[in-house]
Design a protein around this motif. Structure first.
Motif, PDB file in Angstrom:
ATOM      1  N   ILE A 140       0.884  -1.001  -0.068  1.00 46.95           N
ATOM      2  CA  ILE A 140      -0.066   0.099  -0.004  1.00 46.95           C
ATOM      3  C   ILE A 140       1.060   1.159  -0.113  1.00 46.95           C
ATOM      4  O   ILE A 140       1.734   1.321   0.751  1.00 46.95           O
ATOM      5  CB  ILE A 140      -1.097  -0.201   1.103  1.00 46.95           C
ATOM      6  N   THR A 171      -2.302  -1.526  -3.614  1.00 48.12           N
ATOM      7  CA  THR A 171      -3.043  -0.440  -3.401  1.00 48.12           C
ATOM      8  C   THR A 171      -2.174   0.763  -3.611  1.00 48.12           C
ATOM      9  O   THR A 171      -1.181   0.896  -3.125  1.00 48.12           O
ATOM     10  CB  THR A 171      -3.740  -0.228  -2.367  1.00 48.12           C
ATOM     11  N   TYR A 184      -9.153   0.626   4.032  1.00 48.70           N
ATOM     12  CA  TYR A 184      -7.832   0.065   3.444  1.00 48.70           C
ATOM     13  C   TYR A 184      -7.361  -1.020   4.481  1.00 48.70           C
ATOM     14  O   TYR A 184      -6.744  -2.073   4.001  1.00 48.70           O
ATOM     15  CB  TYR A 184      -6.823   1.245   3.300  1.00 48.70           C
TER      16      TYR A 184
END
Length: 410
Positions: A177, A206, A219
């Motif tokens: 991420i 992500t 998230y």
């Protein structure tokens, strides 16, 4: 009080916070940094390191026997603001531009400096990058007058993953991420590139907006659903603080591997869930304690706290600059940029972590790295908690170094 006394005792450091004044000192250094807004939580730490470093330069006689003057400009965290402030700094007579927080801002500054220098042969300025770690800065955007004093994304990620692997903490399923701009994309790509050789799978990736998300709970939920046992992230400033807060609130049971976990507030936000998380940086005070202890105590006596987060890389960059300036003679017009470029390419300095040099081929700093883990056993605690960072792997500059990118044409 100690900080104010330090500035008085090195009165050579004059802080100019607007573009309206101009002085005829032989060397002016402009800090074009994020000093307000969400990213100021990082920019102000770079400022601390630069102030400390310039104080050391002036304590040893400044440049050409005259004090170095520090001018400060708030770029407000964006490329547009940075471009305006660089113009103002040059107009005010700055010979050197320094900046660290945000590779996006660094990309703007390095291009502005390159273009200015092309138009002003013989009157060039030098850009000292103490924090922008995106690959392109010493890749496609490299040029003679840009020097990166901090490790790039590839150096950081490879050190981090190798250290976690050796510690038995990397796991097999990794979630990446990152912030959706050059630095975050580089961290993601470096993570993907290491997957096969280190034996893990990136189960999900992500990329999210930068410093605009106020709640990372969605998230964190996606990370839980992915089945990942490790999260690798290059997030920094508010995006890391809020990610850690959401992870702590949800009781997320994964290991985090980061570039900026030592940012003040992260351990406090995550609480006990941070135990066992990792960060790769250029300094840990428990490495070489015979040198590091004196360094951190001196820094604390000046700034008011032990060096943390991005401060050491700013300090080490200023140490290399100080060493280079020793071999540069002032001209009638002050500093000759080409003389400083040549001196920086040859400079060597001993930091508390080991030897730091500058690679002439792309102006990427070569410096040691340390992979560290959150632990109650740490000597130096973070956020007034019971946790701190213990070193698990130290890499020399040679071991941490990554190849020159083909896209760099100096």
């Amino acid at each position: 009080m100690a900080f104010r006394n330090f500035l008085r005792s090195t009165a050579a450091v004059a802080l100019v916070c607007s573009a309206g004044a101009s002085f005829a000192e032989p060397l002016k250094i402009a800090l074009v940094e994020t000093l307000s807004g969400p990213q100021a939580s990082t920019g102000l730490f770079y400022r601390n390191g630069v102030i400390y470093g310039i104080g050391k330069i002036n304590a040893e006689g400044g440049f050409g026997g005259e004090p170095v003057e520090l001018l400060e400009y708030d770029n407000q965290g964006g490329p547009v603001g940075a471009a305006d402030r660089v113009r103002a700094a040059i107009s005010d007579g700055a010979n050197i531009i320094i900046q660290g927080s945000s590779s996006a801002v660094a990309g703007q500054i390095t291009e502005d400096v390159r273009k200015y220098n092309l138009r002003n042969r013989g009157n060039e300025v030098v850009y000292i990058n103490v924090g922008g770690a995106a690959m392109e800065l010493t890749g496609a955007k490299c040029h003679d007058y840009h020097f990166r004093m901090t490790p790039n994304a590839e150096i950081i990620v490879n050190a981090l993953l190798e250290g976690m692997k050796e510690d038995g903490a990397l796991g097999e399923n990794v979630y990446a991420i990152n912030q959706n701009y050059s630095w975050g994309v580089d961290v993601q790509n470096s993570t993907l590139a290491a997957a096969d050789s280190l034996g893990f799978e990136v189960v999900e990736q992500t990329l999210h907006e930068v410093n605009k998300i106020q709640d990372f709970s969605p998230y964190v939920a996606r990370i839980k659903e992915s089945g990942a046992d490790t999260v690798i992230t290059g997030n920094w400033s508010n995006d890391l603080l809020l990610l850690m807060k959401a992870a702590g609130g949800a009781g997320l049971d994964v290991r985090f591997g980061t570039a900026f976990l030592d940012q003040p507030g992260n351990i406090g936000n995550a609480g006990a869930i941070a135990d066992g998380h990792f960060v790769a940086t250029s300094f840990n005070p428990e490495v070489n304690p015979e040198k590091s202890t004196a360094f951190v105590e001196d820094y604390k006596s000046v700034i008011g706290h032990y060096p943390t987060y991005v401060e050491p890389q700013g300090i080490f960059g200023m140490m290399l600059l100080k060493e280079a300036l020793k071999s540069v003679e002032p001209t009638e017009d002050g500093l000759a940029a080409d003389d400083l470029v040549a001196a920086l390419e040859q400079a060597t300095v001993e930091t508390p972590m080991g030897t730091m040099t500058m690679r002439a081929d792309d102006h990427q700093g070569r410096l040691p790295m340390v992979v560290q883990k959150v632990s109650r056993d740490a000597v130096y605690k973070a956020d007034e908690s019971e946790f701190g960072f213990v070193p698990v792997k130290v890499l020399s500059a040679e071991e941490a170094e990554q190849p020159v990118q083909d896209s760099c044409k100096m």
